[in-house]
Design an enzyme around this catalytic site. Structure first.
Site, mmCIF file in Angstrom:
data_model
loop_
_atom_site.group_PDB
_atom_site.id
_atom_site.type_symbol
_atom_site.label_atom_id
_atom_site.label_comp_id
_atom_site.label_asym_id
_atom_site.label_seq_id
_atom_site.Cartn_x
_atom_site.Cartn_y
_atom_site.Cartn_z
ATOM 1 N N LYS A 115 0.847 -1.202 0.000
ATOM 2 C CA LYS A 115 0.000 0.000 0.000
ATOM 3 C C LYS A 115 0.882 1.251 0.000
ATOM 4 O O LYS A 115 2.090 1.167 0.249
ATOM 5 C CB LYS A 115 -0.892 -0.024 1.248
ATOM 6 C CG LYS A 115 -0.108 0.031 2.562
ATOM 7 C CD LYS A 115 -0.978 -0.343 3.761
ATOM 8 C CE LYS A 115 -0.185 -0.216 5.062
ATOM 9 N NZ LYS A 115 -0.913 -0.734 6.224
ATOM 10 N N TYR A 151 13.924 31.522 6.500
ATOM 11 C CA TYR A 151 12.675 32.066 7.052
ATOM 12 C C TYR A 151 12.737 32.167 8.572
ATOM 13 O O TYR A 151 13.263 31.277 9.248
ATOM 14 C CB TYR A 151 11.498 31.161 6.699
ATOM 15 C CG TYR A 151 11.008 31.290 5.282
ATOM 16 C CD1 TYR A 151 10.511 32.495 4.800
ATOM 17 C CD2 TYR A 151 11.023 30.198 4.427
ATOM 18 C CE1 TYR A 151 10.039 32.604 3.500
ATOM 19 C CE2 TYR A 151 10.554 30.291 3.130
ATOM 20 C CZ TYR A 151 10.062 31.507 2.668
ATOM 21 O OH TYR A 151 9.606 31.602 1.383
HETATM 22 C C1 LIG Z 1 -0.015 -1.585 6.915
HETATM 23 C C2 LIG Z 1 -0.481 -2.884 7.406
HETATM 24 C C3 LIG Z 1 0.412 -3.950 7.578
HETATM 25 C C4 LIG Z 1 1.914 -3.790 7.445
HETATM 26 O O1 LIG Z 1 2.402 -3.159 8.612
HETATM 27 P P1 LIG Z 1 3.956 -2.914 8.874
HETATM 28 O O2 LIG Z 1 3.999 -2.378 10.248
HETATM 29 O O3 LIG Z 1 4.399 -1.914 7.859
HETATM 30 O O4 LIG Z 1 4.648 -4.211 8.716
HETATM 31 C C5 LIG Z 1 -0.112 -5.194 7.912
HETATM 32 N N1 LIG Z 1 -1.448 -5.355 8.112
HETATM 33 C C6 LIG Z 1 -2.328 -4.330 7.987
HETATM 34 C C7 LIG Z 1 -3.760 -4.581 8.233
HETATM 35 C C8 LIG Z 1 -1.870 -3.059 7.646
HETATM 36 O O5 LIG Z 1 -2.740 -2.056 7.550
#
Ligand SMILES: *Cc1c(COP(=O)(O)O)cnc(C)c1O
Length: 372
Positions: free
Chosen positions: A43, A261
């Site tokens: 994702k 800034y």
């Molecule tokens: C993002 C996510 C993961 C992965 O998590 P990490 O901490 O990056 O390993 C796994 N399961 C779900 C449901 C997630 O939303």
């Protein structure tokens, strides 16, 4: 291999993704959790590293099951990996159901409403399409309650479609021995026992690095695959991201003059300041900047660590290169912000954030390269 539209000569930053290190990280986690299988969470544009090239590399490394958050991400992934098993974590949005079928995607159903919607679609099309069931065990984000899960288990015949996966998500696995993790494990184990024929999955990266009891049939690592820190007490795997920023010019600043800034940084000595061509519009957090009151992040120029000075602007930031010999730094050079020992964790710590946010914020204006 350069898949990006922005030529290096025109870019303010050069972002290099080391796909060999990515594959090594994935395989290391897969080895540690065996016999559980290892999925990959891609994702957020594969945590900012590029969904298409990164997913291809993960497939080559042996990943067959992938998790994305959104249908748009799943669509790109399906076009890239026609045979992958793809779960969509954020579930069904209204009027998207048929796309799941067309693209052969598995929604992660996280409420009774979503289950009813999927069942109705299956009935309407006369096809029992598989989906995942998300049970909430303490995150209070997505997922049916444990009681709802128990009721569903008792009426398995009424679900109306096959369950491809039973999953839950850990809230505190990054903190070793947090009591909530043990409670979530216990609750998930009890629920999984009611669905003995369904694959079960609880662990994110931190869970994958924890006791094998957390692994069940499938682990879902994200951050650890990308070289970020999963657990406070465990060193990250190999870094995969290198970020170098273009030096636009070197300025001479008198003692007592201020930089940037808000005049937040005052030179305490005659100084040479390198101005770099990236800023918060490129995902470099403003909090990584420095002031007279607090130090900021560092950059590496000609092999030396140099402090950021003053506030970070939208497209520019300043680095004190007074201690770098004159001959070793000039306009057109590249300064390293991530890599050569500067970690995601270093930048995250100075920015009061986490490795995840640094990665997923990485700018779209960089020249991006994927190397092996
Ligand atoms: C993002 C996510 C993961 C992965 O998590 P990490 O901490 O990056 O390993 C796994 N399961 C779900 C449901 C997630 O939303």
């Amino acid at each position: 291999m350069n898949m990006d539209d922005i030529p290096q000569a025109e870019a303010g930053g050069l972002l290099t993704i080391d796909l060999a290190a990515l594959q090594a990280n994935y395989q290391e986690i897969a080895r540690r959790v065996a016999p559980a299988l290892c999925a990959a969470v891609v994702k957020g544009d594969a945590y900012g590293t590029g969904l298409v090239p990164t997913s291809k590399a993960l497939w080559q490394a042996g990943a067959r099951t992938f998790f994305v958050a959104l249908l748009s991400e799943a669509r790109s992934l399906r076009a890239t990996l026609p045979e992958a098993e793809i779960f969509v974590l954020n579930g069904l949005f209204p009027d998207t159901v048929s796309t799941f079928q067309e693209q052969r995607l598995l929604p992660v159903l996280g409420s009774l409403e979503e289950i009813a919607t999927w069942r109705a679609f299956c009935t309407r099309t006369g096809q029992a399409l598989p989906a995942a069931l998300h049970v909430d065990t303490g995150m209070n984000r997505l997922g049916v309650s444990p009681t709802e899960a128990i009721n569903l288990a008792e009426g398995r015949d009424e679900i109306g479609f096959p369950l491809a996966l039973l999953m839950s998500h850990l809230a505190c696995a990054d903190e070793p021995d947090h009591p909530l993790s043990a409670r979530q494990l216990e609750d998930f184990r009890a629920i999984a026992a009611l669905f003995p024929d369904v694959r079960a999955s609880l662990a994110n990266s931190a869970g994958a690095m924890s006791d094998p009891a957390f692994h069940f049939d499938l682990v879902r690592p994200g951050i650890a695959v990308y070289g970020g820190r999963a657990r406070r007490d465990i060193a990250p795997l190999r870094p995969i991201v290198r970020l170098a920023l273009r030096v636009i010019q070197i300025r001479h600043v008198h003692e007592g003059q201020t930089i940037g800034y808000g005049a937040a940084h005052t030179a305490l000595r005659p100084s040479r300041i390198a101005i770099l061509s990236a800023g918060y519009a490129d995902g470099i957090p403003r909090l990584a900047g420095a002031s007279d009151l607090r130090p900021g992040a560092e950059a590496i120029i000609a092999g030396r660590r140099c402090p950021l000075v003053g506030r970070i602007s939208m497209d520019l930031l300043a680095v004190d290169v007074t201690d770098v010999p004159d001959a070793l730094v000039s306009a057109g050079d590249w300064a390293v912000l991530l890599g050569e020992g500067l970690t995601l964790g270093d930048l995250a710590r100075h920015s009061h954030t986490i490795d995840y946010e640094i990665l997923t914020s990485l700018g779209k204006r960089y020249c991006r390269r994927w190397t092996y």
